[in-house]
Design a protein around this motif. Structure first.
Motif, PDB file in Angstrom:
ATOM      1  N   LEU A 186      71.651  62.210  23.959  1.00  0.00           N
ATOM      2  CA  LEU A 186      71.519  63.121  22.882  1.00  0.00           C
ATOM      3  C   LEU A 186      70.634  62.310  21.835  1.00  0.00           C
ATOM      4  O   LEU A 186      71.101  61.050  21.178  1.00  0.00           O
ATOM      5  CB  LEU A 186      72.756  63.536  22.217  1.00  0.00           C
ATOM      6  N   THR A 187      69.450  62.645  21.479  1.00  0.00           N
ATOM      7  CA  THR A 187      68.751  62.175  20.558  1.00  0.00           C
ATOM      8  C   THR A 187      67.944  63.194  19.723  1.00  0.00           C
ATOM      9  O   THR A 187      68.157  64.174  20.209  1.00  0.00           O
ATOM     10  CB  THR A 187      67.508  61.177  20.984  1.00  0.00           C
ATOM     11  N   PRO A 188      67.564  62.981  18.487  1.00  0.00           N
ATOM     12  CA  PRO A 188      66.813  63.979  17.841  1.00  0.00           C
ATOM     13  C   PRO A 188      65.683  64.781  18.754  1.00  0.00           C
ATOM     14  O   PRO A 188      65.484  65.860  18.521  1.00  0.00           O
ATOM     15  CB  PRO A 188      66.028  63.288  16.746  1.00  0.00           C
ATOM     16  N   LYS A 189      65.110  64.045  19.512  1.00  0.00           N
ATOM     17  CA  LYS A 189      64.083  64.754  20.360  1.00  0.00           C
ATOM     18  C   LYS A 189      64.650  65.653  21.331  1.00  0.00           C
ATOM     19  O   LYS A 189      63.914  66.573  21.812  1.00  0.00           O
ATOM     20  CB  LYS A 189      63.382  63.556  21.182  1.00  0.00           C
ATOM     21  N   THR A 190      65.770  65.300  21.956  1.00  0.00           N
ATOM     22  CA  THR A 190      66.473  66.131  23.034  1.00  0.00           C
ATOM     23  C   THR A 190      67.305  67.087  22.655  1.00  0.00           C
ATOM     24  O   THR A 190      68.064  67.829  23.111  1.00  0.00           O
ATOM     25  CB  THR A 190      67.182  65.110  24.104  1.00  0.00           C
ATOM     26  N   LEU A 191      67.469  67.082  21.038  1.00  0.00           N
ATOM     27  CA  LEU A 191      68.495  67.816  20.557  1.00  0.00           C
ATOM     28  C   LEU A 191      68.199  69.431  20.877  1.00  0.00           C
ATOM     29  O   LEU A 191      69.200  70.351  21.523  1.00  0.00           O
ATOM     30  CB  LEU A 191      68.546  67.779  18.994  1.00  0.00           C
ATOM     31  N   PRO A 192      67.089  70.092  20.932  1.00  0.00           N
ATOM     32  CA  PRO A 192      66.875  71.575  21.276  1.00  0.00           C
ATOM     33  C   PRO A 192      67.222  71.877  22.564  1.00  0.00           C
ATOM     34  O   PRO A 192      67.950  72.721  22.653  1.00  0.00           O
ATOM     35  CB  PRO A 192      65.445  71.707  21.028  1.00  0.00           C
TER      36      PRO A 192
END
Lengths: 267, 257
Positions: free
Chosen positions: B70-76
């Motif tokens: 979970l990172t801001p990039k993989t959030l969606p």
């Protein structure tokens, strides 16, 4: 407070009904209203008779949308104190006179009446637009005409957050009144903490709602799923009304009608 | 590896005022598991859920959903797999009709309107409120709102359902309805609640949180029959496992009568 919240929600209820006006494409209603507003405010400050035919637009929309007059008129009445406050000094400062049908009238009064008529027409058109379209569809129409996404989003979220703010305020007022029997309103000493607490609580609530939106893939676009195309009926509505507005703006219809009738009777 | 798997590794999180809400929490939840996260008020349950959903990010440690960190990039992408139902359904229902609220998620993922309509119908039918689709959410009863909030998440077809206090403030009939609904889901489930009887019925595994740490992690029967553990974590045995209040018989309880 509860009444105010009910009034806001009423607009959503009205927008969901099925009638000839609600069924029109939101873009067409938005464009017609924008042109109508532009035409209304373009009249000179002393023009009253030429302005009067424009009342047909809200009246016709009102009838076709099957709206209850009392509810809409009450909303128009809310802004009247503001307009009266702005225009009431016109008769005081503007002493010029004009003679109409053998009677002398102050131009200050003419400009005041013109201001009130313009206010009633523009506010009525705005309320009718929201009540027959709904804020979400209106937002989508605004995006079509190129209003920036951030502005449309601000408008839509503000509209939603007003309800959240109202909910919080209603709860706090209830809690306050139960512990302050006999008080009318909120005591001045309590206003600071009351307003501060209201602000913080509504921030919290708004953040939770925003989080719930983001968790469901919200990226800033309010997608209403309404991708209907502009149809023939929509175009007829737009062209018909715009033609009427332009004729009203170009010719003083009441004056022409009066001249025609008096001419006919004179013959 | 299953993308229904959720793993938390050495999570730490403090709020900006310095309050340490989560301290070194680790666990793994496997495909199809139903896990109840229980603990006293302020133990860190809701904060943990917010970390799992990426509403908050940990100060250290990591969350892995399937094979994805979970990172801001993989959030969606991760939010598409996890569906969270909030404690207060009013936070989740903000559109003008139930139908639009349930369609909100699928539309944000740009599904075509036919697919959106079919998902809305399916989700509403699953929670039994298809007849309320054109109603305004604020006009629904508490139980109906909760069902609508669950439908808003189901319409996104998540692999994992996360629920924060799903039965709070519900009358007994609505509570029972929500419990039956939860039992009927085959998703991987993560449920936080103080309603231990509900969690006992719907979850096989319990995570007990105390002051931001995992105090116990094990099968429901083992944890809920340990009064010392529950007491030290500010909890009580579920009513259905307590002695009969009338005759004091251990073999009889509220549930068996």
């Amino acid at each position: 407070m509860k009444d105010s919240l009910r009034d806001i929600r009423l607009l959503d209820d009205l927008a969901r009904r099925q009638n000839p006006i609600n069924k029109l494409h939101p873009l067409v209603k938005l464009l017609t209203t924008i042109i109508y507003l532009a035409v209304v405010v373009s009249f000179g400050r002393y023009e009253i008779s030429a302005l009067l035919p424009l009342i047909f637009y809200p009246v016709v929309v009102f009838a076709l949308a099957e709206l209850a007059p009392g509810r809409i008129l009450r909303r128009i009445a809310w802004v009247m104190p503001l307009v009266i406050g702005i225009g009431i000094f016109n008769p005081v400062f503007d002493h010029q006179t004009v003679t109409i049908m053998n009677s002398t009238i102050s131009k200050g009064w003419l400009s005041f009446i013109s201001l009130v008529i313009k206010c009633v027409l523009t506010v009525a058109a705005g309320i009718l637009l929201v009540a027959t379209t709904g804020m979400e569809k209106l937002g989508a129409a605004m995006r079509i005409i190129g209003v920036p996404k951030i502005m449309v989003l601000q408008l839509l979220l503000t509209y939603r957050y007003i309800l959240l703010l109202g909910d919080e305020l209603a709860r706090m007022l209830r809690a306050y009144s139960l512990r302050a029997p006999g008080h009318r309103g909120i005591k001045l000493a309590a206003w600071g903490s009351f307003a501060g607490s209201l602000l913080l609580r509504s921030f919290d609530r708004a953040q939770r709602v925003y989080a719930a939106m983001c968790l469901r893939g919200f990226k800033g676009d309010y997608n209403t799923g309404d991708d209907a195309k502009v149809g023939v009926r929509d175009l007829q509505f737009l062209i018909g009304w715009v033609a009427f507005f332009l004729i009203t703006r170009s010719y003083n219809l009441p004056f022409l009608l009066g001249s025609f009738l008096t001419g006919v009777i004179g013959q | 590896m299953s993308h229904h798997r959720v793993e938390a590794r050495n999570l730490h999180f403090s709020y900006p005022d310095g309050q340490a809400a989560i301290q070194d929490i680790s666990f793994t939840i496997l495909h199809g598991e139903a896990v109840g996260i229980i603990g006293a008020n302020g133990a860190g349950k809701s904060t943990l859920l917010m970390l799992l959903m990426g509403i908050l990010f940990p100060d250290s440690g990591e969350i892995i959903v399937g094979d994805t960190r979970l990172t801001p990039k993989t959030l969606p992408m991760i939010r598409e797999r996890l569906g969270m139902v909030f404690q207060d359904p009013d936070d989740q229902l903000f559109m003008t009709t139930v139908r639009d609220d349930v369609a909100f998620g699928p539309r944000n993922y740009h599904l075509d309107e036919q697919e959106v309509a079919s998902r809305v119908r399916e989700a509403l039918a699953q929670v039994g409120i298809l007849h309320l689709r054109d109603r305004a959410p604020f006009k629904l009863s508490g139980g109906e709102k909760r069902a609508a909030a669950i439908a808003t998440v189901l319409s996104m077809k998540p692999d994992i359902l996360i629920m924060d206090e799903p039965t709070s403030s519900l009358d007994p009939k609505s509570r029972r309805m929500v419990m039956e609904l939860l039992k009927s889901f085959e998703h991987t489930k993560i449920i936080t609640s103080h309603d231990l009887d509900m969690v006992l019925e719907t979850c096989q595994r319990f995570l007990v949180i105390k002051e931001g740490s995992v105090a116990a992690d094990g099968p429901a029967g083992e944890i809920l029959k340990n009064p010392q553990l529950l007491h030290s974590c500010g909890l009580e045995m579920p009513l259905s496992l307590q002695k009969c209040p009338i005759c004091g018989d251990q073999t009889k309880n509220f549930k068996s009568g």
